[in-house]
Design a protein around this motif. Structure first.
Motif, PDB file in Angstrom:
ATOM      1  N   SER A   1      49.025  24.597 -22.379  1.00 33.89           N
ATOM      2  CA  SER A   1      50.386  24.725 -21.863  1.00 33.89           C
ATOM      3  C   SER A   1      51.182  25.755 -22.659  1.00 33.89           C
ATOM      4  O   SER A   1      50.862  26.066 -23.814  1.00 33.89           O
ATOM      5  CB  SER A   1      51.103  23.377 -21.925  1.00 33.89           C
ATOM      6  OG  SER A   1      51.312  22.988 -23.271  1.00 33.89           O
ATOM      7  N   CYS A   2      52.246  26.273 -22.045  1.00 33.05           N
ATOM      8  CA  CYS A   2      53.063  27.310 -22.693  1.00 33.05           C
ATOM      9  C   CYS A   2      53.633  26.829 -24.024  1.00 33.05           C
ATOM     10  O   CYS A   2      53.630  27.553 -25.019  1.00 33.05           O
ATOM     11  CB  CYS A   2      54.196  27.737 -21.757  1.00 33.05           C
ATOM     12  SG  CYS A   2      53.629  28.633 -20.299  1.00 33.05           S
ATOM     13  N   GLY A   3      54.136  25.596 -24.048  1.00 33.70           N
ATOM     14  CA  GLY A   3      54.709  25.066 -25.274  1.00 33.70           C
ATOM     15  C   GLY A   3      53.678  24.944 -26.376  1.00 33.70           C
ATOM     16  O   GLY A   3      53.946  25.253 -27.545  1.00 33.70           O
ATOM     17  N   GLU A   4      52.472  24.505 -26.008  1.00 30.01           N
ATOM     18  CA  GLU A   4      51.406  24.343 -26.995  1.00 30.01           C
ATOM     19  C   GLU A   4      50.891  25.697 -27.471  1.00 30.01           C
ATOM     20  O   GLU A   4      50.460  25.839 -28.619  1.00 30.01           O
ATOM     21  CB  GLU A   4      50.260  23.531 -26.388  1.00 30.01           C
ATOM     22  CG  GLU A   4      49.250  23.021 -27.402  1.00 30.01           C
ATOM     23  CD  GLU A   4      49.871  22.079 -28.414  1.00 30.01           C
ATOM     24  OE1 GLU A   4      49.824  22.417 -29.617  1.00 30.01           O
ATOM     25  OE2 GLU A   4      50.416  21.038 -28.014  1.00 30.01           O
ATOM     26  N   LYS A   5      50.958  26.710 -26.604  1.00 34.76           N
ATOM     27  CA  LYS A   5      50.511  28.052 -26.988  1.00 34.76           C
ATOM     28  C   LYS A   5      51.286  28.571 -28.190  1.00 34.76           C
ATOM     29  O   LYS A   5      50.709  29.084 -29.150  1.00 34.76           O
ATOM     30  CB  LYS A   5      50.686  29.030 -25.822  1.00 34.76           C
ATOM     31  CG  LYS A   5      49.632  28.941 -24.746  1.00 34.76           C
ATOM     32  CD  LYS A   5      49.907  29.996 -23.677  1.00 34.76           C
ATOM     33  CE  LYS A   5      48.911  29.902 -22.544  1.00 34.76           C
ATOM     34  NZ  LYS A   5      49.171  30.913 -21.500  1.00 34.76           N
ATOM     35  N   SER A   6      52.609  28.458 -28.140  1.00 39.73           N
ATOM     36  CA  SER A   6      53.427  28.987 -29.231  1.00 39.73           C
ATOM     37  C   SER A   6      53.161  28.232 -30.522  1.00 39.73           C
ATOM     38  O   SER A   6      53.105  28.822 -31.601  1.00 39.73           O
ATOM     39  CB  SER A   6      54.912  28.926 -28.864  1.00 39.73           C
ATOM     40  OG  SER A   6      55.309  27.592 -28.610  1.00 39.73           O
ATOM     41  N   ARG A   7      52.980  26.912 -30.428  1.00 40.34           N
ATOM     42  CA  ARG A   7      52.677  26.126 -31.626  1.00 40.34           C
ATOM     43  C   ARG A   7      51.307  26.495 -32.182  1.00 40.34           C
ATOM     44  O   ARG A   7      51.118  26.589 -33.397  1.00 40.34           O
ATOM     45  CB  ARG A   7      52.734  24.632 -31.304  1.00 40.34           C
ATOM     46  CG  ARG A   7      54.142  24.090 -31.119  1.00 40.34           C
ATOM     47  CD  ARG A   7      54.158  22.571 -31.101  1.00 40.34           C
ATOM     48  NE  ARG A   7      53.509  22.041 -29.907  1.00 40.34           N
ATOM     49  CZ  ARG A   7      54.126  21.835 -28.741  1.00 40.34           C
ATOM     50  NH1 ARG A   7      55.414  22.131 -28.619  1.00 40.34           N
ATOM     51  NH2 ARG A   7      53.476  21.339 -27.714  1.00 40.34           N
ATOM     52  N   PHE A   8      50.342  26.716 -31.286  1.00 36.40           N
ATOM     53  CA  PHE A   8      48.989  27.080 -31.715  1.00 36.40           C
ATOM     54  C   PHE A   8      49.017  28.385 -32.496  1.00 36.40           C
ATOM     55  O   PHE A   8      48.447  28.492 -33.586  1.00 36.40           O
ATOM     56  CB  PHE A   8      48.087  27.217 -30.486  1.00 36.40           C
ATOM     57  CG  PHE A   8      46.626  27.407 -30.802  1.00 36.40           C
ATOM     58  CD1 PHE A   8      45.762  26.324 -30.832  1.00 36.40           C
ATOM     59  CD2 PHE A   8      46.106  28.671 -31.064  1.00 36.40           C
ATOM     60  CE1 PHE A   8      44.413  26.492 -31.116  1.00 36.40           C
ATOM     61  CE2 PHE A   8      44.765  28.848 -31.355  1.00 36.40           C
ATOM     62  CZ  PHE A   8      43.916  27.755 -31.377  1.00 36.40           C
ATOM     63  N   LEU A   9      49.701  29.389 -31.948  1.00 38.52           N
ATOM     64  CA  LEU A   9      49.754  30.699 -32.596  1.00 38.52           C
ATOM     65  C   LEU A   9      50.500  30.643 -33.921  1.00 38.52           C
ATOM     66  O   LEU A   9      50.081  31.239 -34.913  1.00 38.52           O
ATOM     67  CB  LEU A   9      50.418  31.710 -31.655  1.00 38.52           C
ATOM     68  CG  LEU A   9      49.572  32.155 -30.459  1.00 38.52           C
ATOM     69  CD1 LEU A   9      50.429  32.897 -29.445  1.00 38.52           C
ATOM     70  CD2 LEU A   9      48.420  33.042 -30.915  1.00 38.52           C
ATOM     71  N   SER A  10      51.618  29.899 -33.949  1.00 37.41           N
ATOM     72  CA  SER A  10      52.425  29.859 -35.165  1.00 37.41           C
ATOM     73  C   SER A  10      51.730  29.101 -36.289  1.00 37.41           C
ATOM     74  O   SER A  10      51.923  29.405 -37.464  1.00 37.41           O
ATOM     75  CB  SER A  10      53.789  29.225 -34.874  1.00 37.41           C
ATOM     76  OG  SER A  10      53.644  27.866 -34.504  1.00 37.41           O
ATOM     77  N   ARG A  11      50.904  28.118 -35.936  1.00 40.52           N
ATOM     78  CA  ARG A  11      50.236  27.309 -36.952  1.00 40.52           C
ATOM     79  C   ARG A  11      48.864  27.841 -37.351  1.00 40.52           C
ATOM     80  O   ARG A  11      48.281  27.364 -38.330  1.00 40.52           O
ATOM     81  CB  ARG A  11      50.081  25.868 -36.452  1.00 40.52           C
ATOM     82  CG  ARG A  11      51.410  25.145 -36.263  1.00 40.52           C
ATOM     83  CD  ARG A  11      51.203  23.776 -35.658  1.00 40.52           C
ATOM     84  NE  ARG A  11      52.473  23.096 -35.420  1.00 40.52           N
ATOM     85  CZ  ARG A  11      52.587  21.916 -34.819  1.00 40.52           C
ATOM     86  NH1 ARG A  11      51.504  21.285 -34.393  1.00 40.52           N
ATOM     87  NH2 ARG A  11      53.774  21.379 -34.636  1.00 40.52           N
ATOM     88  N   LEU A  12      48.359  28.809 -36.603  1.00 42.46           N
ATOM     89  CA  LEU A  12      47.004  29.285 -36.867  1.00 42.46           C
ATOM     90  C   LEU A  12      46.863  29.844 -38.278  1.00 42.46           C
ATOM     91  O   LEU A  12      45.897  29.565 -38.984  1.00 42.46           O
ATOM     92  CB  LEU A  12      46.611  30.353 -35.841  1.00 42.46           C
ATOM     93  CG  LEU A  12      45.202  30.936 -35.996  1.00 42.46           C
ATOM     94  CD1 LEU A  12      44.142  29.842 -35.876  1.00 42.46           C
ATOM     95  CD2 LEU A  12      44.959  32.013 -34.949  1.00 42.46           C
ATOM     96  N   VAL A  13      47.853  30.605 -38.720  1.00 40.55           N
ATOM     97  CA  VAL A  13      47.774  31.250 -40.032  1.00 40.55           C
ATOM     98  C   VAL A  13      47.803  30.231 -41.156  1.00 40.55           C
ATOM     99  O   VAL A  13      47.121  30.370 -42.170  1.00 40.55           O
ATOM    100  CB  VAL A  13      48.925  32.259 -40.208  1.00 40.55           C
ATOM    101  CG1 VAL A  13      48.916  32.837 -41.615  1.00 40.55           C
ATOM    102  CG2 VAL A  13      48.804  33.368 -39.177  1.00 40.55           C
ATOM    103  N   THR A  14      48.578  29.160 -40.966  1.00 37.65           N
ATOM    104  CA  THR A  14      48.759  28.195 -42.049  1.00 37.65           C
ATOM    105  C   THR A  14      47.904  26.948 -41.889  1.00 37.65           C
ATOM    106  O   THR A  14      47.943  26.074 -42.748  1.00 37.65           O
ATOM    107  CB  THR A  14      50.232  27.754 -42.122  1.00 37.65           C
ATOM    108  OG1 THR A  14      50.626  27.217 -40.850  1.00 37.65           O
ATOM    109  CG2 THR A  14      51.118  28.937 -42.463  1.00 37.65           C
ATOM    110  N   ALA A  15      47.108  26.863 -40.807  1.00 33.77           N
ATOM    111  CA  ALA A  15      46.293  25.663 -40.596  1.00 33.77           C
ATOM    112  C   ALA A  15      45.267  25.526 -41.705  1.00 33.77           C
ATOM    113  O   ALA A  15      44.653  26.503 -42.121  1.00 33.77           O
ATOM    114  CB  ALA A  15      45.580  25.733 -39.245  1.00 33.77           C
ATOM    115  N   PRO A  16      45.038  24.291 -42.232  1.00 32.54           N
ATOM    116  CA  PRO A  16      44.044  24.101 -43.290  1.00 32.54           C
ATOM    117  C   PRO A  16      42.648  24.330 -42.773  1.00 32.54           C
ATOM    118  O   PRO A  16      42.347  24.091 -41.614  1.00 32.54           O
ATOM    119  CB  PRO A  16      44.245  22.638 -43.703  1.00 32.54           C
ATOM    120  CG  PRO A  16      44.826  21.980 -42.493  1.00 32.54           C
ATOM    121  CD  PRO A  16      45.681  23.027 -41.838  1.00 32.54           C
ATOM    122  N   THR A  17      41.747  24.823 -43.645  1.00 27.71           N
ATOM    123  CA  THR A  17      40.353  25.022 -43.276  1.00 27.71           C
ATOM    124  C   THR A  17      39.533  23.786 -43.539  1.00 27.71           C
ATOM    125  O   THR A  17      38.399  23.728 -43.131  1.00 27.71           O
ATOM    126  CB  THR A  17      39.770  26.211 -44.056  1.00 27.71           C
ATOM    127  OG1 THR A  17      39.897  25.954 -45.452  1.00 27.71           O
ATOM    128  CG2 THR A  17      40.496  27.498 -43.697  1.00 27.71           C
TER     129      THR A  17
END
Length: 218
Positions: A202-218
């Motif tokens: 969904s559009c809302g989840e897209k923005s959250r996915f992109l914004s959190r990708l850089v800081t998401a833990p490995t």
């Protein structure tokens, strides 16, 4: 499982080309008749790989992928060779070329990158979590499909993949400097957006996915 002797191992690998090795020794060999021998070492004494070797996981995963319509290798035999202290699998080489080789040989290939984004989305839709996802483990096959190799570290989930798992998959894909540079030719954000569209996020989840990708833990 074949309990292979040192003599049998030597006969199998005589004249073989070394495709991959690491600090612990040989990992992948190309033998006569385009047979691939992939070797697995037990990394720790207290490990599930002692009772359920990676060679059996690899074979199980490859069979299940093929049943699900995801091209992968077809293992002919598993073995253990005490002389080299390695489990292994033998399979015919999967015809195709690794994406890293294709992309490194020319300019950005938009069609191929879009195909890869859609392929990853399809894996995730099928609840397949391929921890070893990178451009060297995905092949472009002669029929135009994409296929997977090196599939020991892969799981088939009962539940849909979480956004954390999806982000982690992309972080793994982008962590190799050479692979990241190749994807940058197409555009990392553009590539991820192609994936999100193909995955039906969904559009809302897209923005959250992109914004959190850089800081998401490995």
């Amino acid at each position: 499982m074949w309990l292979m002797s040192n003599v049998e191992y030597a006969a199998l690998t005589t004249g073989a080309s070394v495709l991959m090795r690491d600090g612990f020794g040989l990992k992948v060999l190309q033998c006569q008749g385009n047979r691939i021998v992939k070797l697995f070492r037990t990394k720790r004494l207290l490990s599930t790989s002692v009772v359920y070797p990676y060679s059996l996981r690899f074979t199980r995963n490859a069979k299940r992928l093929n049943r699900m319509g995801v091209p992968s290798v077809e293992v002919e035999r598993t073995f253990y060779c005490h002389a080299i202290r390695r489990h292994g699998v033998i399979y015919p080489m999967l015809e195709g070329e690794a994406l890293v080789a294709i992309l490194a040989n020319g300019e950005a290939n938009d069609d191929l990158m879009e195909k890869l984004a859609g392929f990853i989305a399809q894996l995730h839709k099928q609840k397949i979590y391929f921890r070893s996802l990178h451009l060297g483990n995905v092949l472009l096959l002669p029929d135009g499909r994409l296929g997977l190799i090196d599939v020991a570290d892969l799981s088939f989930n009962w539940l849909p993949l979480s956004m954390w798992q999806r982000r982690r998959n992309f972080r793994h894909l982008l962590r190799v400097s050479q692979h990241r540079q190749l994807i940058e030719r197409f555009g990392i954000e553009r590539f991820i957006e192609c994936y999100l569209d193909a995955a039906g996020i969904s559009c809302g989840e897209k923005s959250r996915f992109l914004s959190r990708l850089v800081t998401a833990p490995t």
